[in-house]
Design a protein around this motif. Structure first.
Motif, short mmCIF file in Angstrom:
data_model
loop_
_atom_site.label_atom_id
_atom_site.label_comp_id
_atom_site.label_asym_id
_atom_site.label_seq_id
_atom_site.Cartn_x
_atom_site.Cartn_y
_atom_site.Cartn_z
N GLY A 1 18.24 -0.60 -0.38
CA GLY A 1 17.62 0.61 -0.91
C GLY A 1 17.73 0.82 -2.40
N ALA A 2 18.37 -0.11 -3.12
CA ALA A 2 18.59 0.10 -4.56
C ALA A 2 17.28 0.20 -5.32
N ALA A 3 16.33 -0.68 -5.03
CA ALA A 3 15.07 -0.67 -5.79
C ALA A 3 14.31 0.64 -5.59
N TRP A 4 14.31 1.16 -4.37
CA TRP A 4 13.58 2.40 -4.09
C TRP A 4 14.29 3.63 -4.65
N ALA A 5 15.56 3.49 -5.02
CA ALA A 5 16.31 4.64 -5.53
C ALA A 5 16.21 4.79 -7.04
N ILE A 6 15.75 3.77 -7.74
CA ILE A 6 15.71 3.84 -9.21
C ILE A 6 14.86 5.01 -9.71
N PRO A 7 13.63 5.21 -9.25
CA PRO A 7 12.85 6.36 -9.76
C PRO A 7 13.52 7.70 -9.47
N ALA A 8 14.18 7.82 -8.33
CA ALA A 8 14.84 9.08 -8.01
C ALA A 8 15.98 9.36 -8.97
N ARG B 1 5.99 13.13 -11.00
CA ARG B 1 7.23 13.88 -11.29
C ARG B 1 7.85 13.47 -12.61
N GLY B 2 7.11 12.77 -13.45
CA GLY B 2 7.59 12.47 -14.79
C GLY B 2 8.20 11.10 -14.97
N VAL B 3 8.23 10.29 -13.92
CA VAL B 3 8.78 8.94 -14.03
C VAL B 3 7.73 8.03 -14.65
N SER B 4 8.17 7.13 -15.51
CA SER B 4 7.25 6.20 -16.16
C SER B 4 6.51 5.37 -15.10
N PRO B 5 5.17 5.24 -15.24
CA PRO B 5 4.43 4.40 -14.27
C PRO B 5 4.93 2.96 -14.22
N LEU B 6 5.35 2.43 -15.39
CA LEU B 6 5.87 1.07 -15.42
C LEU B 6 7.15 0.96 -14.61
N LEU B 7 8.05 1.94 -14.79
CA LEU B 7 9.31 1.92 -14.05
C LEU B 7 9.07 2.06 -12.55
N ALA C 1 0.83 -1.21 0.00
CA ALA C 1 0.00 0.00 0.00
C ALA C 1 0.86 1.26 0.00
N VAL C 2 1.88 1.28 0.85
CA VAL C 2 2.77 2.45 0.89
C VAL C 2 3.56 2.55 -0.40
N GLY C 3 3.98 1.40 -0.95
CA GLY C 3 4.75 1.42 -2.20
C GLY C 3 3.94 1.97 -3.36
N ILE C 4 2.65 1.67 -3.40
CA ILE C 4 1.79 2.25 -4.46
C ILE C 4 1.77 3.77 -4.34
N CYS C 5 1.69 4.27 -3.13
CA CYS C 5 1.72 5.73 -2.94
C CYS C 5 3.06 6.32 -3.40
N VAL C 6 4.15 5.61 -3.12
CA VAL C 6 5.47 6.07 -3.58
C VAL C 6 5.50 6.11 -5.11
N ALA C 7 4.98 5.07 -5.74
CA ALA C 7 4.94 5.05 -7.20
C ALA C 7 4.10 6.20 -7.76
N ILE C 8 2.99 6.53 -7.09
CA ILE C 8 2.15 7.65 -7.54
C ILE C 8 2.92 8.96 -7.46
N VAL C 9 3.65 9.15 -6.38
CA VAL C 9 4.41 10.39 -6.20
C VAL C 9 5.45 10.54 -7.30
N TRP C 10 6.18 9.46 -7.61
CA TRP C 10 7.20 9.55 -8.66
C TRP C 10 6.57 9.69 -10.05
#
Length: 521
Positions: free
Chosen positions: A216-223, A130-136, A118-127
Motif C-alpha cells: 500500500g505504500a505507493a497508493w498512500a503517497i498522495p494522501a 485535492r491539490g496534489v501534483s498531477p505528476l506525483l 483505469a481505476v488508478g487514473i480515477c484515483v489520480a484525478i481525485v487526488w
C-alpha cells in the motif's frame, strides 16, 4: 526483441476470442461483466470527491493493498500455465536480463492490469482535485501498478518452479481455505466497527500500517502529501519495492533458464490425492495418509462434529442463569481449542494393524508424530482463526483479541504436544475401522481413561498463566491481554515442540509394544 514479445502477448489476448461458440460466448460475457465492474469501481472512486481526505486515504490504500495481494495470490490459486514462462524462450538464447525486461513489459499487457490502470487514473484525478501534483499522483499510480505486475511475475515463476507438478484440487482447496481464514476475520472486523459517518480509529491504524508496506505504500503517497506530512517513508518503500521485486524476478528468470523442466508423467497424478500434495518424505506420506483418514473415516468425522457441539453446550447453562451473552460468547472458543488439541491423543490406535507399515519401514519417531498432527493443524488453525474474531465481535471489545489468541494458542499447542506423547505411550482400544464410532470395545485397564484425563488436565494446567492474565484483562486491566497473548504463544509452541520430541523417543522405544497392541485390538 521486446516488441516481438509484446506482439506475441497481444496475439495471445486476441486468441482468447477464438474457438467454438460456447468458448467465445463465455469470454465475451466475462469481458462485459468485467467492464461493468470496472465502470462501477471508477464511478465509486470519482464519487469520493466530496468526502474527507481521510476517507479517500482509507479507501485507496485498502483497495490498492487488496489488489496487490490479489495479484500475488492469483498465480498460486489458479491452476493455469503461464504463457510467458521464461523456459518457453530458452531456445532463443536470450540474455536473462533482456528476457526478464521483455517478459515484465509483456506482463503489463493484460486485462487485470488495464482494469487497475483505469481505476488508478480515477484515483489520480481525485487526488489532483485535492491539490496534489498531477505528476506525483501519476507516479504513485505507476509505482502501484509496477508492484502488481512484478508480484504476479514473481509468483508465477515460483509456481512454475515448485507447484507445477503438485497442482491438484487438494492444493487448490488449501489455498481457498487460506483465503477464507484471511477474509472472514477481516470482514468480521470491518462489520463490527462503529462508523457514524467517519472513519473508525481502528481502520485508520490498519491503513497506517499498510501505508508503509510494499502493498500500500505507493497508493498512500498522495494522501500523505495532501495531509502535509513527510512522505519519505512511504516514498522509499514505494520505490524500493519494485526494485527488490525486479531483482528477485531477474534471479528467478536466470534460475528458470538454467533449470531443466521435469517431464510430465504420462499418467495423470490427480488420483494420488493428498499424496500428490504432500512432500515426498516419510512425514509427508504419513500426513497424506492421515488426511485421507480424517476426511473419509467416520470415526474421525464424528470426533470433529462433536467438538463444536460440546463447545456450544457450554453456553446454555450460563445463559440460563443470566450471564450476559457478551461474556458467554467468549467461552466456547477456548473449549474448541482445548478439544481440538485433545483429539489426536489416541490417534495411533485408529490405525489398527496398519501401524506396522511405520514400524517395519523404520520410520523415525518425529516423522510419525509430525505427520499425524498435520490434519488437526489444517482443521484447527482455520477454525480458530474464524471463530475467534466472531466471538470477540459478539463481545464487543476488540482489545481482548490478543488475550483470546494467547489462550487458544496455549490450549491448542499444549494439547497437541501432550497428545503426541500420550498416543505413543498409552494407546487404548477403539472401535475397529468400518465399525460404528459409537461402539467402544471392552477395556481391561484404566490406562485409556488416565491418558485422556492427563492430556486435557495437563493442557489446562500448562496454560494456567495465560488463562489468568486473560481473566485479569477481562475483569480488571485490559493491558494484561498482551501478557496473556505472549504467555499463551510461548506455552503452546514450547509444549508442542517438546511433546513432539518426547513422543518421538517414546514411539521409537515402544515400537514392539505398539505392534503387540495393534495385533491384540
Amino acid at each position: 526483441m521486446a516488441a516481438h514479445v509484446l506482439r506475441l502477448r497481444f496475439d495471445l489476448l486476441i486468441g482468447t476470442l477464438r474457438g467454438d461458440a460456447r468458448h467465445v460466448a463465455r469470454v465475451v460475457t466475462g469481458l462485459v461483466l468485467l467492464m461493468a465492474a470496472t465502470g462501477a469501481a471508477c464511478w465509486a472512486v470519482l464519487g469520493l470527491s466530496g468526502d474527507d481526505d481521510e476517507v479517500v486515504r482509507v479507501v485507496t490504500v485498502l483497495g490498492g493493498s487488496a489488489v496487490a495481494f490479489g495479484f500475488a495470490l492469483a498465480p498460486l490459486v489458479a491452476a493455469v500455465e503461464d504463457p510467458l514462462d521464461p523456459r518457453r524462450f530458452a531456445v532463443l538464447g536470450l540474455a536473462p536480463r533482456r528476457l526478464a525486461a521483455a517478459l515484465a513489459l509483456a506482463g503489463a499487457l493484460s486485462v487485470p492490469v488495464l482494469v487497475v490502470l483505469a481505476v488508478g487514473i480515477c484515483v489520480a484525478i481525485v487526488w489532483t482535485e485535492r491539490g496534489v501534483s498531477p505528476l506525483l499522483a501519476g507516479v504513485s499510480v505507476a509505482l502501484g501498478i509496477a508492484v502488481c505486475v512484478l508480484l504476479a511475475r514473481v509468483c508465477m515463476a515460483l509456481t512454475a518452479l515448485f507447484l507445477r507438478e503438485r497442482r491438484s484440487r487438494e492444493l487448490s482447496g488449501l489455498f481457498a481455505l487460506t483465503i477464507v481464514v484471511v477474509v472472514v476475520p477481516v470482514g468480521v472486523f470491518l462489520a463490527s466497527l462503529d462508523w457514524h459517518g467517519t472513519v473508525p480509529s481502528q481502520l485508520s491504524e490498519a491503513v497506517d500500517v499498510l501505508a508503509v508496506t510494499p502493498l500500500g505504500a505507493a497508493w498512500a503517497i498522495p494522501a500523505v502529501v495532501a495531509e502535509g506530512a513527510d512522505p519519505t517513508v512511504p516514498a522509499v518503500v514505494a520505490i524500493g519495492s519494485p526494485v527488490v521485486l525486479w531483482l528477485v524476478w531477474m534471479l528467478l528468470v536466470r534460475v528458470l533458464l538454467t533449470t531443466t523442466e521435469r517431464p510430465r508423467a504420462t499418467r495423470e497424478r490427480g488420483g494420488l490425492g493428498w499424496f500428490a500434495v504432500a512432500p515426498g518424505t516419510p512425514g509427508g506420506a504419513i500426513a497424506a495418509r492421515s488426511l485421507m483418514y480424517w476426511l473419509r473415516d467416520r470415526r474421525y468425522v464424528v470426533n470433529l462434529v462433536v467438538v463444536p457441539i460440546t463447545a456450544a453446550l457450554t453456553m446454555a447453562p450460563l445463559l440460563i442463569v443470566g450471564v450476559p451473552l457478551q461474556t458467554v460468547a467468549l467461552i466456547p472458543v477456548p473449549f474448541i481449542a482445548l478439544f481440538l488439541g485433545w483429539l489426536p491423543h489416541n490417534d495411533l490406535a485408529y490405525d489398527s494393524t496398519a501401524v506396522w507399515m511405520h514400524i517395519s519401514a523404520g520410520v523415525r519417531g518425529v516423522s510419525d508424530r509430525v505427520g499425524r498432527l498435520v490434519p488437526v493443524l489444517l482443521v484447527g488453525l482455520p477454525a480458530l482463526a474464524v471463530v475467534m474474531p466472531l466471538a470477540i465481535s459478539v463481545h464487543g471489545r476488540w482489545a481482548l483479541l490478543p488475550a483470546m489468541i494467547g489462550v487458544c494458542t496455549g490450549l491448542f499447542g499444549a494439547g497437541l504436544g501432550l497428545s503426541s506423547i500420550a498416543s505413543a505411550a498409552a494407546p487404548y482400544a477403539v472401535s475397529p475401522p468400518g465399525e460404528s464410532p459409537f461402539r467402544q470395545p471392552q477395556r481391561f485397564d484404566s490406562a485409556g481413561g488416565i491418558a485422556q484425563a492427563l492430556v486435557m488436565l495437563g493442557s489446562l494446567a500448562l496454560c494456567a498463566p495465560a488463562l489468568w492474565w486473560a481473566w485479569i484483562a477481562l475483569t480488571d486491566d485490559i493491558e494484561a491481554a498482551e501478557s496473556a497473548m505472549w504467555a499463551g504463544i510461548g506455552i503452546g509452541v514450547g509444549t508442542l515442540v517438546a511433546g513432539i520430541a518426547i513422543g518421538s523417543v517414546v514411539f521409537r522405544r515402544r515400537a514392539g509394544r505398539i505392534m503387540e497392541f495393534a495385533e491384540s485390538t
